[in-house]
Enzyme design. Sequence first.
Site, PDB file in Angstrom:
ATOM      1  N   GLU A 306     -33.565  45.156 -35.667  1.00  0.00           N
ATOM      2  CA  GLU A 306     -34.259  44.303 -34.693  1.00  0.00           C
ATOM      3  C   GLU A 306     -34.408  45.001 -33.353  1.00  0.00           C
ATOM      4  O   GLU A 306     -34.156  44.418 -32.294  1.00  0.00           O
ATOM      5  CB  GLU A 306     -33.517  42.966 -34.539  1.00  0.00           C
ATOM      6  CG  GLU A 306     -33.457  42.187 -35.837  1.00  0.00           C
ATOM      7  CD  GLU A 306     -32.866  40.789 -35.717  1.00  0.00           C
ATOM      8  OE1 GLU A 306     -32.033  40.577 -34.830  1.00  0.00           O
ATOM      9  OE2 GLU A 306     -33.258  39.926 -36.524  1.00  0.00           O
ATOM     10  N   ASP A 380     -30.486  35.806 -43.582  1.00  0.00           N
ATOM     11  CA  ASP A 380     -29.902  35.620 -42.246  1.00  0.00           C
ATOM     12  C   ASP A 380     -29.297  34.230 -42.052  1.00  0.00           C
ATOM     13  O   ASP A 380     -29.909  33.394 -41.386  1.00  0.00           O
ATOM     14  CB  ASP A 380     -30.993  35.871 -41.192  1.00  0.00           C
ATOM     15  CG  ASP A 380     -30.428  35.886 -39.787  1.00  0.00           C
ATOM     16  OD1 ASP A 380     -29.197  35.949 -39.651  1.00  0.00           O
ATOM     17  OD2 ASP A 380     -31.222  35.826 -38.823  1.00  0.00           O
ATOM     18  N   GLU A 408     -27.006  28.282 -35.835  1.00  0.00           N
ATOM     19  CA  GLU A 408     -28.368  28.712 -35.493  1.00  0.00           C
ATOM     20  C   GLU A 408     -29.418  28.069 -36.402  1.00  0.00           C
ATOM     21  O   GLU A 408     -30.471  27.652 -35.937  1.00  0.00           O
ATOM     22  CB  GLU A 408     -28.443  30.241 -35.596  1.00  0.00           C
ATOM     23  CG  GLU A 408     -29.827  30.797 -35.372  1.00  0.00           C
ATOM     24  CD  GLU A 408     -29.894  32.318 -35.478  1.00  0.00           C
ATOM     25  OE1 GLU A 408     -28.852  32.959 -35.707  1.00  0.00           O
ATOM     26  OE2 GLU A 408     -31.006  32.863 -35.338  1.00  0.00           O
TER      27      GLU A 408
HETATM   28  C1  GCV Z   1     -27.683  38.704 -32.340  1.00  0.00           C
HETATM   29  C2  GCV Z   1     -30.707  36.829 -36.205  1.00  0.00           C
HETATM   30  C3  GCV Z   1     -30.577  36.038 -34.931  1.00  0.00           C
HETATM   31  C4  GCV Z   1     -30.411  36.960 -33.742  1.00  0.00           C
HETATM   32  C5  GCV Z   1     -29.190  37.844 -33.996  1.00  0.00           C
HETATM   33  C6  GCV Z   1     -29.418  38.619 -35.274  1.00  0.00           C
HETATM   34  C7  GCV Z   1     -28.222  39.472 -35.626  1.00  0.00           C
HETATM   35  O1  GCV Z   1     -31.901  37.525 -36.243  1.00  0.00           O
HETATM   36  O2  GCV Z   1     -31.687  35.221 -34.776  1.00  0.00           O
HETATM   37  O3  GCV Z   1     -30.244  36.176 -32.605  1.00  0.00           O
HETATM   38  O4  GCV Z   1     -28.954  38.727 -32.930  1.00  0.00           O
HETATM   39  O5  GCV Z   1     -29.621  37.717 -36.333  1.00  0.00           O
HETATM   40  O6  GCV Z   1     -27.393  38.988 -36.384  1.00  0.00           O
HETATM   41  O7  GCV Z   1     -28.123  40.588 -35.155  1.00  0.00           O
END
Ligand code: GCV
Length: 714
Positions: A306, A380, A408
């Site tokens: 990411e 995720d 989340e």
């Molecule tokens: C900390 C997902 C979440 C992100 C998170 C990422 C990760 O994409 O939406 O907020 O980033 O996972 O676990 O690195």
Amino acid sequence: MKLFLALLILLFTFNVLTADDGYRLWLKYDKIHDVQKLETYQSVLQGILVTGDSLTGAIIQNELENGLNGLLDKKVPIIRDIQDNCIIAGTIENIRSMVNIDFENEMNAIGNEGYLILNYNISNNDIIIITANTDIGVLYGTFHFLRLLQTLQDIDVLNIIESPRIQLRVLNHWDNLDRTVERGYAGFSLWNWQKLPDYIHPYYHEYARANASIGINGTVLNNVNANALILTPLYLNKVKALADVFRPYGIKVYLSIRFSAPIDIGGLPVSDPLDEEVRQWWKDKAQEIYKLIPDFGGFLVKANSEGQPGPQNYGRSHADGANMLADALKPFGGVVMWRAFVYDANDKEDRAKQAYNEFKPLDGKFRDNVLIQVKNGPIDFQPREPFHPLFGGMPETPLMMEFQITQEYLGFSTHLVYLATLYEEVLDADTYAKGEGSTVARVIDGSLNNHKLSGIAGVANTGTDRNWTGHLFAQSNWYCFGRLAWDHQLSAEKIADEWIRMSLTNDDAAVRSIQSIMMKSRENTVNYMTPLGLHHIMGWDHHYGPAPWIKDKHRDDWTSVYYHRADSIGIGFDRTKTGSNAVSQYHEPAADTFAALETCPDEYLIWFHHVPWDYKLKSGKTLWDELCYHYYNGTQAVAEMQKKWADLQDKIDPEIFNHVTSMMKIQYKEAVWWRNACALYFQTFSNQPIPEDLEKPDKTLEYYQNLSFPFAPK
Ligand code: GCV
């Protein structure tokens, strides 16, 4: 008015009205109401003797004193010599100097963190002994003992021998240096960086105490999307202050690092892991950290994921990156927790397959102080995912579990979702890597592949909200994470029972009712959000609410249509041979079970298959009808939960009761929102009516599609 105030004061004075804001978590130590139990406890607990003079010893004494004084509603004196009906807590070395006991075998078996709790008779004195090889073990034993009283257990035939099954039991805080918390829904970060290191907020101690009470022994203070500044002297001194607070509670501090730190704060032109200057920079940095924090735990790393920098920026592998850091930490005993949460928008491969493809070839190539941290499922933290295939795919490497405690994708901090059932489902899943019984739990505790290092991480749900976690019941997720990390053989039911008795009530009927609410809660949420294997259909970016219509964004793998693939024929992601063949990453017979439409569990049906709308499920209903019934049943279950909770009014503290009642109202509203939005949207593909007996949505699809939440937390 005066009369009213006087009445109120009177009510408070006689404790008729209590008000509990949840700050005390599960460590309340209020007076035991069961008269018989109270009298028994009072008669056998008439003195507290704590040996040793460490900081941890003082914490143990304090805990026993506060615990017993509160629970037994009387002052239990601190004593210096053994007497009849007392409790003694101390390391085995100290206890042996007072009492002639041996327990050689037990002590060898329990290691550094385990403990014994025993009834013993010495020179006609009946005593209870809590002992361990270390004072941290004694602290864990102390909390265990107090839990026995809090949950009204018998304490006359104690023969408890406990030690943790997993070595590193850590929280991951996704906390930023500006005190926002990524995916945090309980206020700001607990760490007041601006006031540290000089101001030590009292809740730092409370945080450590709560963690110690459930056996958590590590905390990663900052977000995996890391700011390199955390490694500058300014911040390291603040980190040291927290480490000093946490140490006597058995908690080590770890940091998330930014892979480009040698450039960002070190002035180097590159952060290539094979560059000698870069390697030296990390070695020097490790030395600087350990000078301040001699028991520093190590680094957590999100790299080439990411948008985060990583070794691949230089054509190097994850192993090159992890090993460079491992070499820097090795002389000081630190570890690297390297995350396997990687996927690339430019990779046309199914996102669910990418981490496995990237990490499997690196198996066995990591230093012995590296753990690979793997999320529970391949996408995720969705409400339900099959277990991550990497758990069966890297026998030569210690794999850590990464669970998400913060919700989340499970309703933020307004939905009551007890996560122990999710954790249990994953831990009990069979990878078949070495035949039947090769569970995920045995992979991560190191027993399946004989690894010395083992670990489990939970993405924390804590914040500055007075009750720590936003929703009172979200405390149970912090609690159950710790309890399962300590012993993954505990059942979700048993943990719920403990938590309810410690946090809410010991009334048996009420406990059973709340337990049934908790045990069903995650399945209900799967039903009203993502039933039958649906996944990743939530709101864009902030992930709030339903948005199965999301498409045409700059990354396909961040849209919803990428995952559900609904069309006029059916719905679901074909991950069999005719599709992405993600099933091939699992061992037999799991692979075959998932691959065949007839044997694939309904829970994962449209995770692995693109299924025609008219396909008949095991229930005899068509896929479309089942999808509707799942959405409606999930929502109905929230209404039932509200009713059950309402019936408990006279059993629960009024402040907690009202707080949870309000949260449940929001949950119901949002469950209806998920149900209606998803049913209406998928109907545009199935072209079939919502079954006759189900109430029709009162809003249009356009209404739901036009909702916008620019300031939803993210
Ligand atoms: C900390 C997902 C979440 C992100 C998170 C990422 C990760 O994409 O939406 O907020 O980033 O996972 O676990 O690195």
